[in-house]
Motif scaffolding. Sequence first.
Motif, PDB file in Angstrom:
ATOM      1  N   LYS A  75      52.806 -15.513  33.356  1.00  0.00           N
ATOM      2  CA  LYS A  75      52.022 -16.684  33.755  1.00  0.00           C
ATOM      3  C   LYS A  75      52.197 -17.819  32.747  1.00  0.00           C
ATOM      4  CE  LYS A  75      47.340 -17.934  35.175  1.00  0.00           C
ATOM      5  NZ  LYS A  75      45.971 -17.456  35.340  1.00  0.00           N
ATOM      6  N   ALA A  76      52.167 -17.481  31.451  1.00  0.00           N
ATOM      7  CA  ALA A  76      52.339 -18.493  30.411  1.00  0.00           C
ATOM      8  C   ALA A  76      53.739 -19.100  30.470  1.00  0.00           C
ATOM      9  CB  ALA A  76      52.077 -17.885  29.041  1.00  0.00           C
ATOM     10  N   LEU A  77      54.749 -18.267  30.690  1.00  0.00           N
ATOM     11  CA  LEU A  77      56.122 -18.770  30.770  1.00  0.00           C
ATOM     12  C   LEU A  77      56.319 -19.663  31.991  1.00  0.00           C
ATOM     13  CD1 LEU A  77      58.123 -15.619  29.669  1.00  0.00           C
ATOM     14  CD2 LEU A  77      57.852 -17.749  28.394  1.00  0.00           C
ATOM     15  N   ARG A  78      55.702 -19.312  33.095  1.00  0.00           N
ATOM     16  CA  ARG A  78      55.800 -20.162  34.289  1.00  0.00           C
ATOM     17  C   ARG A  78      55.125 -21.503  34.056  1.00  0.00           C
ATOM     18  NH1 ARG A  78      54.889 -15.713  39.092  1.00  0.00           N
ATOM     19  NH2 ARG A  78      57.012 -14.916  39.022  1.00  0.00           N
ATOM     20  N   ARG A  79      53.974 -21.480  33.383  1.00  0.00           N
ATOM     21  CA  ARG A  79      53.277 -22.716  33.061  1.00  0.00           C
ATOM     22  C   ARG A  79      54.144 -23.593  32.148  1.00  0.00           C
ATOM     23  NH1 ARG A  79      49.101 -20.951  30.100  1.00  0.00           N
ATOM     24  NH2 ARG A  79      48.154 -20.069  31.959  1.00  0.00           N
ATOM     25  N   GLU A  80      54.735 -22.982  31.123  1.00  0.00           N
ATOM     26  CA  GLU A  80      55.599 -23.721  30.198  1.00  0.00           C
ATOM     27  C   GLU A  80      56.819 -24.277  30.924  1.00  0.00           C
ATOM     28  OE1 GLU A  80      58.056 -23.052  26.008  1.00  0.00           O
ATOM     29  OE2 GLU A  80      57.123 -21.336  27.012  1.00  0.00           O
ATOM     30  N   ASN A  81      57.391 -23.484  31.818  1.00  0.00           N
ATOM     31  CA  ASN A  81      58.545 -23.925  32.593  1.00  0.00           C
ATOM     32  C   ASN A  81      58.189 -25.152  33.434  1.00  0.00           C
ATOM     33  OD1 ASN A  81      61.071 -23.995  33.722  1.00  0.00           O
ATOM     34  ND2 ASN A  81      60.772 -22.223  35.038  1.00  0.00           N
ATOM     35  N   SER A  82      57.016 -25.124  34.040  1.00  0.00           N
ATOM     36  CA  SER A  82      56.563 -26.246  34.853  1.00  0.00           C
ATOM     37  C   SER A  82      56.388 -27.503  34.005  1.00  0.00           C
ATOM     38  CB  SER A  82      55.252 -25.875  35.541  1.00  0.00           C
ATOM     39  OG  SER A  82      54.730 -26.966  36.239  1.00  0.00           O
ATOM     40  N   GLU A  83      55.782 -27.343  32.822  1.00  0.00           N
ATOM     41  CA  GLU A  83      55.594 -28.487  31.927  1.00  0.00           C
ATOM     42  C   GLU A  83      56.940 -29.050  31.469  1.00  0.00           C
ATOM     43  OE1 GLU A  83      53.139 -27.102  28.733  1.00  0.00           O
ATOM     44  OE2 GLU A  83      51.417 -26.751  30.041  1.00  0.00           O
ATOM     45  N   LEU A  84      57.888 -28.178  31.164  1.00  0.00           N
ATOM     46  CA  LEU A  84      59.205 -28.638  30.724  1.00  0.00           C
ATOM     47  C   LEU A  84      59.952 -29.363  31.844  1.00  0.00           C
ATOM     48  CD1 LEU A  84      60.310 -25.603  28.538  1.00  0.00           C
ATOM     49  CD2 LEU A  84      59.641 -27.881  27.751  1.00  0.00           C
ATOM     50  N   ARG A  85      59.797 -28.898  33.064  1.00  0.00           N
ATOM     51  CA  ARG A  85      60.430 -29.586  34.195  1.00  0.00           C
ATOM     52  C   ARG A  85      59.848 -30.994  34.367  1.00  0.00           C
ATOM     53  NH1 ARG A  85      63.340 -26.208  38.045  1.00  0.00           N
ATOM     54  NH2 ARG A  85      63.181 -24.050  37.369  1.00  0.00           N
ATOM     55  N   ARG A  86      58.511 -31.083  34.231  1.00  0.00           N
ATOM     56  CA  ARG A  86      57.878 -32.398  34.329  1.00  0.00           C
ATOM     57  C   ARG A  86      58.379 -33.332  33.219  1.00  0.00           C
ATOM     58  NH1 ARG A  86      52.510 -30.950  33.715  1.00  0.00           N
ATOM     59  NH2 ARG A  86      52.666 -29.057  34.923  1.00  0.00           N
ATOM     60  N   ALA A  87      58.437 -32.791  31.999  1.00  0.00           N
ATOM     61  CA  ALA A  87      58.923 -33.596  30.875  1.00  0.00           C
ATOM     62  C   ALA A  87      60.369 -34.023  31.091  1.00  0.00           C
ATOM     63  CB  ALA A  87      58.793 -32.813  29.574  1.00  0.00           C
ATOM     64  N   ASN A  88      61.185 -33.149  31.632  1.00  0.00           N
ATOM     65  CA  ASN A  88      62.579 -33.465  31.905  1.00  0.00           C
ATOM     66  C   ASN A  88      62.688 -34.576  32.946  1.00  0.00           C
ATOM     67  OD1 ASN A  88      65.325 -33.174  31.533  1.00  0.00           O
ATOM     68  ND2 ASN A  88      65.518 -31.471  32.965  1.00  0.00           N
ATOM     69  N   ASP A  89      61.865 -34.505  33.989  1.00  0.00           N
ATOM     70  CA  ASP A  89      61.872 -35.563  35.006  1.00  0.00           C
ATOM     71  C   ASP A  89      61.470 -36.905  34.405  1.00  0.00           C
ATOM     72  OD1 ASP A  89      62.687 -33.837  36.990  1.00  0.00           O
ATOM     73  OD2 ASP A  89      60.655 -33.464  37.748  1.00  0.00           O
ATOM     74  N   ILE A  90      60.468 -36.897  33.523  1.00  0.00           N
ATOM     75  CA  ILE A  90      60.034 -38.137  32.866  1.00  0.00           C
ATOM     76  C   ILE A  90      61.167 -38.694  32.012  1.00  0.00           C
ATOM     77  CG2 ILE A  90      58.467 -39.058  31.101  1.00  0.00           C
ATOM     78  CD1 ILE A  90      56.347 -37.085  32.234  1.00  0.00           C
ATOM     79  N   THR A  93      63.849 -40.292  34.167  1.00  0.00           N
ATOM     80  CA  THR A  93      63.406 -41.596  34.663  1.00  0.00           C
ATOM     81  C   THR A  93      63.476 -42.640  33.559  1.00  0.00           C
ATOM     82  OG1 THR A  93      61.928 -40.479  36.212  1.00  0.00           O
ATOM     83  CG2 THR A  93      61.501 -42.802  35.802  1.00  0.00           C
ATOM     84  N   ALA A  94      63.022 -42.273  32.366  1.00  0.00           N
ATOM     85  CA  ALA A  94      63.059 -43.209  31.234  1.00  0.00           C
ATOM     86  C   ALA A  94      64.494 -43.553  30.870  1.00  0.00           C
ATOM     87  CB  ALA A  94      62.334 -42.602  30.034  1.00  0.00           C
ATOM     88  N   SER A  95      65.359 -42.585  30.890  1.00  0.00           N
ATOM     89  CA  SER A  95      66.766 -42.821  30.575  1.00  0.00           C
ATOM     90  C   SER A  95      67.381 -43.803  31.566  1.00  0.00           C
ATOM     91  CB  SER A  95      67.531 -41.497  30.593  1.00  0.00           C
ATOM     92  OG  SER A  95      68.896 -41.713  30.398  1.00  0.00           O
TER      93      SER A  95
END
Length: 108
Positions: A75-90, A93-95
């Motif tokens: 569960k923790a790894l899935r949560r971290e994976n989701s946060e990293l995907r969001r950060a990657n998308d941001i 977009t910034a790039s």
Amino acid sequence: MGAPRKFDAETRERAVRMYRDRLTEQGDTKIAARKHVGALLDINPATIRNWVEKNDLPSGPNESESGSDRDAELKALRRENSELRRANDILKTASAFFAAAEVDRRLR
């Protein structure tokens, strides 16, 4: 087809014990041992197989804790994976935004 019969815990334990004894003492195959015990106790061999498989599952406190630990870690790894995907998308977009700004600056 009749309703399924319910067997008490003592009968289940006895059938599993007889099955294991038959395997070790007679050297029968698993199928032959289940059929023999099933014929003696008037129980379907598939039912005995289910009881044996259920009995073989780890049921100690250590195994159940490790299972819950694995679930919590997953569960923790899935949560971290989701946060990293969001950060990657941001960051993507910034790039793109800054790349467009750089191109626009060079054109002026």
